[in-house]
Design a protein around this motif. Structure first.
Motif, PDB file in Angstrom:
ATOM      1  N   PRO A 189       1.303  -1.322  -0.369  1.00 39.87           N
ATOM      2  CA  PRO A 189       0.153   0.189  -0.338  1.00 39.87           C
ATOM      3  C   PRO A 189       1.155   1.393  -0.341  1.00 39.87           C
ATOM      4  N   ALA A 190       1.978   2.333  -1.293  1.00 43.33           N
ATOM      5  CA  ALA A 190       1.523   3.066  -1.044  1.00 43.33           C
ATOM      6  C   ALA A 190       1.740   4.315  -2.176  1.00 43.33           C
ATOM      7  N   ASN A 191       0.078   4.867  -1.924  1.00 41.27           N
ATOM      8  CA  ASN A 191      -0.488   5.778  -2.451  1.00 41.27           C
ATOM      9  C   ASN A 191       0.624   6.753  -2.896  1.00 41.27           C
ATOM     10  N   LYS A 192       0.374   7.385  -4.063  1.00 45.59           N
ATOM     11  CA  LYS A 192       1.759   8.755  -4.882  1.00 45.59           C
ATOM     12  C   LYS A 192       1.530   9.634  -4.081  1.00 45.59           C
ATOM     13  N   ASN A 193       0.506  10.507  -3.326  1.00 45.47           N
ATOM     14  CA  ASN A 193       0.829  11.533  -2.563  1.00 45.47           C
ATOM     15  C   ASN A 193       0.962  11.520  -1.629  1.00 45.47           C
ATOM     16  N   HIS A 194       1.383  10.407  -0.794  1.00 49.37           N
ATOM     17  CA  HIS A 194       2.126  10.144   0.459  1.00 49.37           C
ATOM     18  C   HIS A 194       3.398  10.100   0.386  1.00 49.37           C
ATOM     19  N   VAL A 195       3.886  11.329   0.915  1.00 52.33           N
ATOM     20  CA  VAL A 195       5.277  11.518   0.836  1.00 52.33           C
ATOM     21  C   VAL A 195       5.929  10.637   1.648  1.00 52.33           C
ATOM     22  N   SER A 196       5.412  10.955   3.211  1.00 48.74           N
ATOM     23  CA  SER A 196       6.099  10.736   4.578  1.00 48.74           C
ATOM     24  C   SER A 196       6.339   8.774   4.323  1.00 48.74           C
ATOM     25  N   LEU A 197       6.128   7.947   3.521  1.00 44.67           N
ATOM     26  CA  LEU A 197       5.931   6.960   3.867  1.00 44.67           C
ATOM     27  C   LEU A 197       6.611   5.808   3.600  1.00 44.67           C
ATOM     28  N   GLU A 215     -22.004  -1.097  -7.732  1.00 47.49           N
ATOM     29  CA  GLU A 215     -22.522  -0.635  -8.610  1.00 47.49           C
ATOM     30  C   GLU A 215     -21.314  -0.166  -9.818  1.00 47.49           C
ATOM     31  N   TYR A 216     -21.506   0.904  -9.093  1.00 43.47           N
ATOM     32  CA  TYR A 216     -19.498   2.086 -10.231  1.00 43.47           C
ATOM     33  C   TYR A 216     -18.579   1.118  -9.606  1.00 43.47           C
ATOM     34  N   TYR A 217     -18.595  -0.679  -9.432  1.00 47.25           N
ATOM     35  CA  TYR A 217     -17.081  -0.597  -8.932  1.00 47.25           C
ATOM     36  C   TYR A 217     -15.542  -0.244 -10.239  1.00 47.25           C
ATOM     37  N   ASP A 218     -16.357   0.007 -10.934  1.00 45.99           N
ATOM     38  CA  ASP A 218     -15.421   0.379 -12.174  1.00 45.99           C
ATOM     39  C   ASP A 218     -14.878   1.668 -12.068  1.00 45.99           C
ATOM     40  N   ASP A 219     -15.805   2.272 -11.663  1.00 48.21           N
ATOM     41  CA  ASP A 219     -15.547   3.811 -11.172  1.00 48.21           C
ATOM     42  C   ASP A 219     -14.842   3.827 -10.032  1.00 48.21           C
ATOM     43  N   LEU A 220     -15.078   2.850  -9.403  1.00 45.39           N
ATOM     44  CA  LEU A 220     -13.883   3.274  -7.821  1.00 45.39           C
ATOM     45  C   LEU A 220     -12.483   2.671  -8.515  1.00 45.39           C
ATOM     46  N   LEU A 221     -12.708   1.412  -9.236  1.00 49.09           N
ATOM     47  CA  LEU A 221     -11.667   1.776  -9.230  1.00 49.09           C
ATOM     48  C   LEU A 221     -10.533   1.896 -10.376  1.00 49.09           C
ATOM     49  N   GLU A 222     -10.919   3.340 -10.862  1.00 45.32           N
ATOM     50  CA  GLU A 222     -10.704   4.174 -11.624  1.00 45.32           C
ATOM     51  C   GLU A 222      -9.401   4.700 -10.906  1.00 45.32           C
ATOM     52  N   ILE A 223      -9.960   5.464  -9.569  1.00 47.95           N
ATOM     53  CA  ILE A 223     -10.172   6.410  -9.099  1.00 47.95           C
ATOM     54  C   ILE A 223      -8.471   5.592  -8.252  1.00 47.95           C
ATOM     55  N   CYS A 224      -8.638   4.522  -7.698  1.00 53.86           N
ATOM     56  CA  CYS A 224      -7.633   4.036  -7.151  1.00 53.86           C
ATOM     57  C   CYS A 224      -6.266   3.193  -7.807  1.00 53.86           C
ATOM     58  N   ARG A 225      -6.635   2.878  -9.201  1.00 55.02           N
ATOM     59  CA  ARG A 225      -5.681   2.739  -9.766  1.00 55.02           C
ATOM     60  C   ARG A 225      -5.107   4.585 -10.030  1.00 55.02           C
ATOM     61  N   TYR A 235      -4.264   6.414  -8.043  1.00 56.41           N
ATOM     62  CA  TYR A 235      -3.557   7.641  -7.439  1.00 56.41           C
ATOM     63  C   TYR A 235      -2.872   5.992  -6.171  1.00 56.41           C
ATOM     64  N   ASP A 236      -2.941   4.579  -6.346  1.00 55.85           N
ATOM     65  CA  ASP A 236      -2.222   3.832  -6.454  1.00 55.85           C
ATOM     66  C   ASP A 236      -2.970   3.520  -5.287  1.00 55.85           C
ATOM     67  N   ARG A 287      -6.567  11.432  -2.461  1.00 55.15           N
ATOM     68  CA  ARG A 287      -5.816  12.862  -2.770  1.00 55.15           C
ATOM     69  C   ARG A 287      -5.602  13.050  -1.931  1.00 55.15           C
ATOM     70  N   ASP A 288      -5.342  13.097  -0.610  1.00 58.87           N
ATOM     71  CA  ASP A 288      -5.468  12.949   0.322  1.00 58.87           C
ATOM     72  C   ASP A 288      -4.345  12.318   0.895  1.00 58.87           C
ATOM     73  N   GLY A 289      -3.919  11.370  -0.004  1.00 60.83           N
ATOM     74  CA  GLY A 289      -2.954  10.413   0.390  1.00 60.83           C
ATOM     75  C   GLY A 289      -2.415   8.988   1.004  1.00 60.83           C
ATOM     76  N   VAL A 290      -3.992   8.585   1.342  1.00 64.43           N
ATOM     77  CA  VAL A 290      -4.466   7.549   1.928  1.00 64.43           C
ATOM     78  C   VAL A 290      -4.126   6.144   0.517  1.00 64.43           C
ATOM     79  N   ASP A 291      -3.528   4.913   2.174  1.00 61.99           N
ATOM     80  CA  ASP A 291      -2.871   4.572   1.312  1.00 61.99           C
ATOM     81  C   ASP A 291      -3.703   3.119   1.217  1.00 61.99           C
ATOM     82  N   PHE A 292      -4.624   2.850   1.367  1.00 64.77           N
ATOM     83  CA  PHE A 292      -5.791   1.816   1.488  1.00 64.77           C
ATOM     84  C   PHE A 292      -7.295   2.142   2.004  1.00 64.77           C
TER      85      PHE A 292
END
Length: 427
Positions: A45-53, A206-216, A218-219, A154-159
């Protein structure tokens, strides 16, 4: 070479900084770890916006990790108190922190948490949605739920825990198979209620594909929540739990098709004799994805001691294949935990995880115990304290009851078997 997620990079043969770091921490061959990430059997788990990780890995062949829950609520809305818990959790070697905030300045708290935390941060967006929009649950739209997910990403949450498995079909199974404690998952109960009030499908399903796009983008690792986890021994391994697990297996494959990393959440409350079978079933139905368990608690009658009931179940679960243990404190079922409650929960979970790592043969796990045994043989108290899972408590206990002979303790004194055997064997 460009890549979107840790899974995408591993599949393309790219060795990321995060993967190298995890391989070094786990004493694992980089190529072997890369293959496990590519297959979805390990997540980083490593969000691209979590710089202190400082990244960690969760999954097959790795040390069992533990997670700490905290956050602000309507009854306990002290941001500084929860920030203190977060810092203490890191000090006590928790591997991840989950922000369960559902009231007040949730965005401020979440961003501060991501900013200061070297460990992965998780959230449950559906909790935040209710407070964020400040309107009745049934009035929140599907798009608004997704917008909260994107805000957290966007805030940097990893999972993120996403209760996508409780769809209309699962709800029918639940209604046909009455439970003693119904649905005890907070997120699961909110989404079940939303579906009933609006006569619509779960928006995360219902909108799982849209959710996956968000997760993809930001990782973000999707932690597929177990809305139908058992809240009592009587409800363990029932139709609702198993039905949802089958759905989660299908959602896992869909996430992997988009290079999105996935964990599966599991029980809950469960009799000791059912735990191993449940771990095997989960790994089979969810294609070897990492498994994240809350406990499981092996009895329902120990309020005030549920860190112990959880540690017993957690050790069995992790030895049988679970990869990630969510800590439980003595305050479970009673109130928000204090700093001391949190410490007891973390220590209990760390002991359970380590015991399981020994059973699983995780590289280096047994050496810690062998080193402690050598220190005991040598009656080397400073070394014993250094190696202890809780050095402060070990030192305090020793100081509170001083022996006549420094090379013994007040339990046995001059009759200490270790002391006497050392003297005899040395002639």
């Amino acid at each position: 070479m460009n890549f979107t997620t840790q899974m995408d990079a591993a599949r393309k043969g790219v060795i990321t900084r995060e993967l190298e770091t995890v391989a070094r921490k786990e004493n694992m061959d980089v190529a072997a770890l890369q293959q496990l990430v590519a297959e979805g059997k390990v997540v980083i788990p490593a969000n691209k916006n979590h710089v202190s990780l400082e990244p960690c890995g969760i999954g097959r062949g790795l040390r069992t990790k533990i997670n700490v829950n905290l956050g602000v609520s309507q009854d306990c809305c002290n941001v500084e108190s929860e920030m203190a818990k977060a810092r203490y959790a890191v000090e006590l070697q928790a591997d991840a922190i989950m922000d369960l905030s559902c009231y007040g300045k949730t965005a401020e708290f979440r961003r501060r948490l991501v900013e200061i935390s070297p460990v992965p941060i998780g959230t449950v967006p559906v909790y935040d949605a209710v407070g964020y929009y400040d309107k009745e649950l049934e009035e929140i739209t599907a798009q608004e739920f997704l917008d909260v997910v994107e805000t957290h990403a966007r805030d940097g949450v990893d999972f993120m825990t996403i209760h996508a498995g409780i769809n209309r079909e699962t709800a029918v199974t639940f209604k046909k198979n009455p439970r003693l404690t119904n649905i005890v998952s907070r997120g699961g109960s909110l989404l079940y209620t939303w579906m009933e009030l609006n006569d619509r499908e779960n928006p995360f399903y219902e909108y799982y594909d849209d959710l996956l796009e968000i997760c993809r983008r930001y990782d973000v690792t999707v932690s597929l929540g177990d809305a139908c986890r058992p809240g009592s021994l009587k409800d363990a391994t029932d139709a609702s739990q198993v039905h949802e697990l089958i759905i989660l297996g299908e959602l896992t494959r869909r996430a992997w098709e988009r290079d999105v990393q996935v964990m599966i959440e599991g029980p809950g409350h469960m009799p000791l004799n059912e735990i191993t079978a449940n771990m095997v079933m989960e790994k089979k139905l969810c294609h070897g994805a990492p498994f994240y368990v809350l406990g499981p608690l092996v009895t329902d009658v120990a309020p005030g001691y549920d860190h112990i009931t959880s540690a017993i179940g957690g050790a069995v679960a992790a030895a049988a294949g679970a990869d990630f243990l969510c800590y439980v404190t003595p305050a479970e079922h009673l109130r928000l935990p204090t700093l001391e409650d949190m410490k007891e929960g973390i220590i209990a979970s760390r002991i359970a995880a380590h015991a399981a790592d020994i059973a699983k043969g995780v590289t280096g796990a047994r050496q810690w115990d062998d080193d402690m045994s050598e220190a005991r043989r040598n009656l080397d108290w400073p070394e014993m304290f250094r190696l202890a899972v809780d050095p402060d408590k070990a030192k305090r206990y020793r100081a509170e009851s001083q022996p006549e002979h420094e090379d013994s303790c007040t339990m046995c004194g001059k009759m200490c078997a270790v002391r006497n055997m050392n003297r005899v064997l040395r002639g």
